[in-house]
Design a protein around this motif. Structure first.
Motif, PDB file in Angstrom:
ATOM      1  N   LEU A  51       0.819  -1.213   0.000  1.00 48.60           N
ATOM      2  CA  LEU A  51       0.000   0.000   0.000  1.00 48.60           C
ATOM      3  C   LEU A  51       0.849   1.257   0.000  1.00 48.60           C
ATOM      4  N   GLY A  52       2.015   1.193   0.584  1.00 40.67           N
ATOM      5  CA  GLY A  52       2.900   2.345   0.660  1.00 40.67           C
ATOM      6  C   GLY A  52       4.016   2.068   1.637  1.00 40.67           C
ATOM      7  N   ALA A  53       4.857   3.055   1.846  1.00 39.95           N
ATOM      8  CA  ALA A  53       5.994   2.904   2.749  1.00 39.95           C
ATOM      9  C   ALA A  53       6.222   4.216   3.491  1.00 39.95           C
ATOM     10  N   ALA A  54       6.977   4.126   4.575  1.00 44.86           N
ATOM     11  CA  ALA A  54       7.335   5.309   5.353  1.00 44.86           C
ATOM     12  C   ALA A  54       8.744   5.127   5.891  1.00 44.86           C
ATOM     13  N   VAL A  55       9.449   6.229   6.051  1.00 44.03           N
ATOM     14  CA  VAL A  55      10.777   6.223   6.650  1.00 44.03           C
ATOM     15  C   VAL A  55      10.697   7.098   7.892  1.00 44.03           C
ATOM     16  N   MET A  56      11.211   6.558   9.008  1.00 45.35           N
ATOM     17  CA  MET A  56      11.198   7.335  10.247  1.00 45.35           C
ATOM     18  C   MET A  56      12.369   6.897  11.111  1.00 45.35           C
ATOM     19  N   PRO A  57      12.807   7.775  11.991  1.00 37.82           N
ATOM     20  CA  PRO A  57      13.896   7.394  12.893  1.00 37.82           C
ATOM     21  C   PRO A  57      13.406   6.369  13.915  1.00 37.82           C
ATOM     22  N   VAL A  58      14.334   5.581  14.428  1.00 40.66           N
ATOM     23  CA  VAL A  58      13.996   4.561  15.421  1.00 40.66           C
ATOM     24  C   VAL A  58      13.314   5.200  16.631  1.00 40.66           C
ATOM     25  N   SER A  59      13.752   6.390  17.016  1.00 38.31           N
ATOM     26  CA  SER A  59      13.156   7.059  18.190  1.00 38.31           C
ATOM     27  C   SER A  59      11.651   7.267  18.006  1.00 38.31           C
ATOM     28  N   ARG A  60      11.232   7.584  16.786  1.00 41.96           N
ATOM     29  CA  ARG A  60       9.792   7.759  16.527  1.00 41.96           C
ATOM     30  C   ARG A  60       9.096   6.402  16.489  1.00 41.96           C
ATOM     31  N   LEU A  61       9.761   5.418  15.899  1.00 43.66           N
ATOM     32  CA  LEU A  61       9.184   4.075  15.794  1.00 43.66           C
ATOM     33  C   LEU A  61       8.879   3.494  17.169  1.00 43.66           C
ATOM     34  N   VAL A  62       9.818   3.608  18.107  1.00 44.48           N
ATOM     35  CA  VAL A  62       9.607   3.030  19.434  1.00 44.48           C
ATOM     36  C   VAL A  62       8.586   3.819  20.254  1.00 44.48           C
ATOM     37  N   SER A  63       8.295   5.053  19.851  1.00 43.39           N
ATOM     38  CA  SER A  63       7.302   5.844  20.586  1.00 43.39           C
ATOM     39  C   SER A  63       5.881   5.625  20.071  1.00 43.39           C
ATOM     40  N   LEU A  64       5.721   4.854  19.002  1.00 43.20           N
ATOM     41  CA  LEU A  64       4.383   4.604  18.462  1.00 43.20           C
ATOM     42  C   LEU A  64       3.582   3.732  19.419  1.00 43.20           C
ATOM     43  N   ARG A  66      -0.765   2.270  20.327  1.00 42.87           N
ATOM     44  CA  ARG A  66      -2.068   1.940  19.757  1.00 42.87           C
ATOM     45  C   ARG A  66      -2.759   3.220  19.293  1.00 42.87           C
ATOM     46  N   GLY A  67      -3.259   3.185  18.068  1.00 43.28           N
ATOM     47  CA  GLY A  67      -3.957   4.331  17.499  1.00 43.28           C
ATOM     48  C   GLY A  67      -3.059   5.302  16.753  1.00 43.28           C
ATOM     49  N   ALA A  68      -1.749   5.098  16.801  1.00 39.12           N
ATOM     50  CA  ALA A  68      -0.833   5.980  16.075  1.00 39.12           C
ATOM     51  C   ALA A  68      -1.067   5.830  14.577  1.00 39.12           C
ATOM     52  N   VAL A  69      -0.941   6.895  13.853  1.00 38.95           N
ATOM     53  CA  VAL A  69      -1.113   6.892  12.401  1.00 38.95           C
ATOM     54  C   VAL A  69       0.242   7.126  11.753  1.00 38.95           C
ATOM     55  N   ILE A  70       0.593   6.243  10.825  1.00 38.38           N
ATOM     56  CA  ILE A  70       1.853   6.376  10.094  1.00 38.38           C
ATOM     57  C   ILE A  70       1.523   6.826   8.683  1.00 38.38           C
ATOM     58  N   PRO A  71       1.884   8.053   8.298  1.00 34.82           N
ATOM     59  CA  PRO A  71       1.610   8.505   6.937  1.00 34.82           C
ATOM     60  C   PRO A  71       2.467   7.738   5.931  1.00 34.82           C
ATOM     61  N   LEU A  72       1.848   7.317   4.855  1.00 36.51           N
ATOM     62  CA  LEU A  72       2.560   6.573   3.811  1.00 36.51           C
ATOM     63  C   LEU A  72       2.906   7.492   2.651  1.00 36.51           C
ATOM     64  N   ASP A  73       3.773   7.000   1.765  1.00 38.12           N
ATOM     65  CA  ASP A  73       4.224   7.797   0.625  1.00 38.12           C
ATOM     66  C   ASP A  73       3.244   7.759  -0.544  1.00 38.12           C
ATOM     67  N   ARG A  74       2.105   7.143  -0.396  1.00 40.81           N
ATOM     68  CA  ARG A  74       1.097   7.075  -1.461  1.00 40.81           C
ATOM     69  C   ARG A  74      -0.132   7.860  -1.065  1.00 40.81           C
ATOM     70  N   LYS A  75      -0.862   8.334  -2.071  1.00 39.51           N
ATOM     71  CA  LYS A  75      -2.103   9.062  -1.842  1.00 39.51           C
ATOM     72  C   LYS A  75      -3.288   8.132  -2.054  1.00 39.51           C
TER      73      LYS A  75
END
Length: 119
Positions: A51-64, A66-75
């Motif tokens: 469906l899409g992909a996202a790039v984020m630092p590990v610090s953001r990944l570990v802070s996610l 339940r209910g967090a939204v990860i924006p993808l590179d697709r519309k």
């Protein structure tokens, strides 16, 4: 389009079957497949819909949480990638397959050119 052959564990039983493609005239049909070709056609492959992909630092990944939204590179409405064993082979759009069971699938809209040789 036809569904892939079932594996010996019956995992494909959950997927809907599709009507076979219309029969080709006798002159256009390929010769019967050899036993070796039939064996190759039974080899399972990994099919994934991306469906899409996202790039984020590990610090953001570990802070996610339940209910967090990860924006993808697709519309919304953009084609999704269909990959086989990690190679994009087609693109398509998400469709509802069975509304009562809340299942969806992919309608192929583009077949991608030949993949590079396997490394």
């Amino acid at each position: 389009m036809t569904s892939s052959p079932s594996s010996s564990n019956g995992a494909d039983d959950d997927f809907p079957s599709f009507a076979p493609e219309p029969a080709k005239p006798a002159a256009a049909r390929p010769a019967s497949p050899t036993p070796a070709a039939e064996a190759v056609m039974r080899i399972p492959v990994s099919v994934k819909i991306v469906l899409g992909a996202a790039v984020m630092p590990v610090s953001r990944l570990v802070s996610l949480g339940r209910g967090a939204v990860i924006p993808l590179d697709r519309k919304v409405g953009e084609a999704v990638d269909v990959t086989v064993n990690g190679h994009v082979i087609a693109r398509g759009e998400i469709v509802i397959v069975n509304e009562q069971e809340q299942r969806f699938g992919v309608s192929l809209t583009e077949i991608v050119g030949a993949a590079p040789p396997y490394p």
